[in-house]
Design an enzyme around this catalytic site. Structure first.
Site, PDB file in Angstrom:
ATOM      1  CB  SER A 240      -2.582  -4.065  -5.872  1.00 45.94           C
ATOM      2  OG  SER A 240      -2.423  -3.259  -6.955  1.00 45.94           O
TER       3      SER A 240
ATOM      4  CE1 TYR B 282      -1.373   1.318  -5.075  1.00 46.76           C
ATOM      5  CE2 TYR B 282      -1.472  -0.039  -6.680  1.00 46.76           C
ATOM      6  CZ  TYR B 282      -2.012   0.706  -5.893  1.00 46.76           C
ATOM      7  OH  TYR B 282      -3.184   0.060  -5.483  1.00 46.76           O
TER       8      TYR B 282
END
Lengths: 251, 251
Positions: free
Chosen positions: A113, A149
């Site tokens: 990501s 995350y």
């Protein structure tokens, strides 16, 4: 022989973009903790396993006779809490790699990501999102995650590095940008800088499946004028040739 | 006012080296899952908390009125299994940083490891361990862990990066080499290359406690002729001035 691809987290947005573009090109096995929705997400006509990423036995079983794994499963929320990301994303990714090694899988394509490097933006925004800025990240920089995350995805990349170095399995970590269907985000410069169109997404994963790779960290975005992630490595190593540019829609 | 330092994993070897050198210089609070042994490990005369790193309440309580945390606790075995390192090292380090932020701690010194970059050696050994080799690592390179313990320490460094970027807490990640008392390892070139003497260890931690730092990844070794870890950054940022060199004992 058609390449057999296991797609974890198949029911999500990235999974839909991949299956929409490549559904007919490979022999797919899909896995997701949610059952197929039957809507327009291209899950029909493929083998579908309902299982959570924390179910190690199910993950191992799903690896059988698989050539390539695309690992998308995990908690996808940038705001996800630590307990969720350490379980679903960190432990889940270790489970996938360990099972892939044991099953003799050739390659794992790991959905990383942009949040792995989110804190490079902190002191540079909003200039970094504009064409006047020369600043670029290319995947050789150390991680600076902007949330837990992002920590979990940075750890997934390191898990992949270990399994590549130790067992010679091919690994591509794709730092996926802002995937939206049809058109780029409106009134959101950051999203336009890191936009990834559905067709470029499918093409990029296609490049990953077919290319001969060792270990790569690749930024997954369209060829946006506003980009501050380099796509040179994706072009050189994978032959990535994106068709879209958020500037064509927004400027 | 004397700096208050919390030392986790105080009963281990690194803890003994630190307390042996700096026991009188700071106001120490020690924490370890094992009770004090009473032997020659310098634990007497200091406040001592018996608690496991997985005991979040105990860790939070131990942070009270602390200026600096030295975080050594965790599974120290290079061969440790995944379940242990994800719990003790990854989750444990997140617990320490989160508690440190909440308690207003100024700085965390995190015991990382040479195993974070162990796979850089794979194709270069044993040449890399010899003075004829020019290859050096300096902490700007991406992690290439050689075992799951190394994955967990690389993740700890990234957790530290996140908490520094997010909360401006000072963080030093020390990639500690091969710490042995009295003399360097015999007949073990790798150990001689990355030897850290007890007195250099104590001096390095002293530099970390007293220096003004943002976020640093530092190799913790003595000034060995055989070294392939750069200690330039340690010297520049921390004023590290090691006294020992494994060549003085072994060549």
């Amino acid at each position: 022989m058609v390449t057999s691809v296991l797609l974890t987290g198949a029911a999500g947005r990235v999974g839909s973009a991949i299956l929409g573009g490549l559904g007919q090109d490979y022999d797919w096995r899909l896995i997701d903790r949610e059952p197929p929705t039957g809507k327009d997400n291209h899950q029909s006509d493929h083998e579908y396993v309902v299982a959570d990423i924390t179910d190690k036995d199910a993950i191992r079983e799903a690896m059988e006779d698989v050539d390539v794994v695309i690992h998308l499963a995990g908690d996808p929320r940038p705001e996800a809490g630590w307990d969720s990301v350490i379980t679903n994303n960190i432990d889940g990714t270790h489970t996938v790699f360990e099972a892939a090694i044991d099953a003799g899988v050739e390659k794992v394509i790991f959905a990383s990501s942009n949040h792995v490097v989110g804190h490079y933006e902190t002191e540079r925004k909003p200039d970094i999102y504009r064409t006047s800025s020369d600043f670029q990240l290319d995947g050789t920089e150390l991680p600076r995650p902007s949330n837990r995350y992002g920590i979990s995805k940075a750890t997934g990349e390191i898990i992949g590095r270990f399994f590549h170095d130790e067992y010679d399995i091919g690994v591509v970590c794709l730092r996926i940008g802002n995937l939206t269907k049809d058109h780029p985000p409106i009134d959101y410069e950051r999203g336009q800088a890191m936009w990834l169109s559905y067709r470029d997404c499918a093409h990029l994963f296609d490049c990953c499946i077919t290319s001969d790779v060792d270990y790569e960290i690749i930024y997954g975005i369209s060829d946006n004028d506003r980009k501050y992630y380099s796509i040179d490595r994706a072009h050189e190593v994978l032959g990535y040739d994106p068709q879209d540019n958020s500037a064509d829609y927004t400027d």
